[in-house]
Design a protein around this motif. Structure first.
Motif, PDB file in Angstrom:
ATOM      1  N   PRO A  32       0.603  -1.189  -0.006  1.00  0.00           N
ATOM      2  CA  PRO A  32      -0.031  -0.126   0.031  1.00  0.00           C
ATOM      3  C   PRO A  32       0.808   1.258  -0.008  1.00  0.00           C
ATOM      4  O   PRO A  32       1.831   1.332   0.629  1.00  0.00           O
ATOM      5  N   GLN A 180     -10.100  -8.776  -3.930  1.00  0.00           N
ATOM      6  CA  GLN A 180     -10.335  -7.687  -3.186  1.00  0.00           C
ATOM      7  C   GLN A 180     -10.595  -7.854  -1.962  1.00  0.00           C
ATOM      8  O   GLN A 180     -10.547  -6.878  -1.110  1.00  0.00           O
ATOM      9  N   GLU A 184      -6.310  -6.302   1.625  1.00  0.00           N
ATOM     10  CA  GLU A 184      -6.888  -5.219   2.424  1.00  0.00           C
ATOM     11  C   GLU A 184      -6.631  -3.785   1.793  1.00  0.00           C
ATOM     12  O   GLU A 184      -5.588  -3.400   1.909  1.00  0.00           O
ATOM     13  N   LEU A 185      -7.771  -3.004   1.205  1.00  0.00           N
ATOM     14  CA  LEU A 185      -7.606  -1.794   1.023  1.00  0.00           C
ATOM     15  C   LEU A 185      -7.561  -1.025   2.373  1.00  0.00           C
ATOM     16  O   LEU A 185      -8.627  -1.126   3.147  1.00  0.00           O
ATOM     17  N   GLN A 189      -5.329   4.761   1.798  1.00  0.00           N
ATOM     18  CA  GLN A 189      -4.477   4.523   0.841  1.00  0.00           C
ATOM     19  C   GLN A 189      -4.933   5.196  -0.624  1.00  0.00           C
ATOM     20  O   GLN A 189      -6.208   5.083  -0.998  1.00  0.00           O
ATOM     21  N   ALA A 213      -9.996   3.885  -4.237  1.00  0.00           N
ATOM     22  CA  ALA A 213     -11.120   3.067  -3.690  1.00  0.00           C
ATOM     23  C   ALA A 213     -11.960   2.517  -5.053  1.00  0.00           C
ATOM     24  O   ALA A 213     -12.441   1.499  -5.175  1.00  0.00           O
ATOM     25  N   TRP A 216     -10.008   0.219  -7.155  1.00  0.00           N
ATOM     26  CA  TRP A 216      -9.401  -0.813  -6.326  1.00  0.00           C
ATOM     27  C   TRP A 216      -9.601  -2.318  -7.180  1.00  0.00           C
ATOM     28  O   TRP A 216      -9.181  -3.058  -7.267  1.00  0.00           O
TER      29      TRP A 216
END
Length: 316
Positions: A32, A180, A184-185, A189, A213, A216
């Motif tokens: 990230p 996804q 982990e988003l 980020q 996002a 993503w």
């Protein structure tokens, strides 16, 4: 967190960007990235729409926002119900309310006829295996230009040999979308480094966390998840920790994270001074440029020399 400029030499001012702890899902590693935000850029899902497919290889995109420029993500593509699926070969800048026609789009579905106005659509980013060739084909008006490479990709994955990307994106969607949740988003980020096994696959930077996002799923599942899916099974077993106390466990975790980041850093390409940036278009103070050289390719958007958006990937 580690300064990104120390990990990836580039003709960009990456000061202020920081890389976090690597995450792994099978053959795919994601690091990230956090950094300076550039507000006011229209995000791709909520603000940018495929208005219509004019004809084979010709699509219109519309920036529906009342204010704010839209940055069209590099190699953006759309899957539509009962219509030809297309992907773009390059990024672009669209002003508020602007509709733009792209005549050099790639048709990525050789077996489906017809073209309708956009409806029941979802977007993707071309798989990493096709992106370098798509870059080389930008500007060429030939809707079938990517079919040979899609055919070869399908064949290499044991699928029917035809220029039909839907065989991967749609029919394997349930498998690909697992990435996804396996990765982990994180809060705040706005970018990521991606690696397939022990090789650099791409760097993605967005103007802000909202934009990233919205990208993503398209990135982690389709742009980079396709190659990871093909490389599986490959999930390594987690090594047990020997700590007997909470303090000891924290120390081992810190050492493990530092070791993993050092390992990932060793996978980055040594581009040196070989990277070149050529400006393609501009909108106000924004500059869209193509990056080539040093085994990398892609496009970046800068403002006063600072990156606002970047999609740079391994070439070869």
């Amino acid at each position: 967190m580690t300064p990104l400029s120390t990990l990836l030499p580039a003709p960009l001012d990456l000061g202020g960007y920081r890389a976090g702890a690597p995450q792994r899902a099978g053959a795919l590693t994601m690091v990230p990235v956090w950094g300076p935000e550039r507000p006011g850029i229209v995000p791709p899902r909520s603000g940018l729409k495929l208005k219509r497919v004019v004809g084979y290889g010709q699509v219109e995109l519309h920036n529906g926002a009342r204010e704010g420029v839209a940055i069209v993500p590099l190699h953006l593509g759309y899957i539509q119900d009962a219509a030809q699926n297309h992907a773009l070969c390059s990024s672009a800048l669209l002003g508020a309310g602007q509709t733009r026609r792209f005549d050099d789009a790639c048709c990525v579905q050789s077996g489906q006829g017809g073209y309708l106005e956009g409806r029941d659509q979802w977007f993707f980013v071309l798989p990493a295996e096709l992106r370098a060739q798509a870059m080389r084909l930008r500007g060429r008006k030939d809707y079938a230009k990517l079919w040979p490479d899609i055919t070869a990709l399908n064949r290499s994955y044991g699928l029917p040999s035809r220029g039909h990307l839907e065989q991967i994106l749609s029919r394997k969607r349930a498998t690909l979308t697992q990435f996804q949740s396996r990765l982990e988003l994180l809060p705040g980020q706005l970018g990521a480094l991606f690696f397939l096994r022990d090789r650099f696959a791409g760097l993605e930077l967005a103007p802000d966390p909202v934009y990233f996002a919205e990208m993503w799923m398209a990135l982690v599942c389709f742009a980079y998840g396709v190659g990871a899916w093909q490389a599986e099974p490959g999930r390594g077993e987690a090594e047990p920790y020997d700590a007997t106390s909470l303090a000891g466990l924290r120390a081992e975790l810190a050492r493990d994270r530092a070791g993993r980041l050092a390992e990932v850093a060793s996978w980055l390409p040594e581009t040196g001074g070989d990277l070149r940036m050529v400006e393609e278009e501009r909108y106000l103070d924004l500059r869209l440029s193509t990056v080539t050289g040093g085994g990398l390719a892609g496009q970046v958007v800068t403002e006063h020399g600072r990156p606002v958006y970047a999609s740079v990937f391994a070439d070869g």
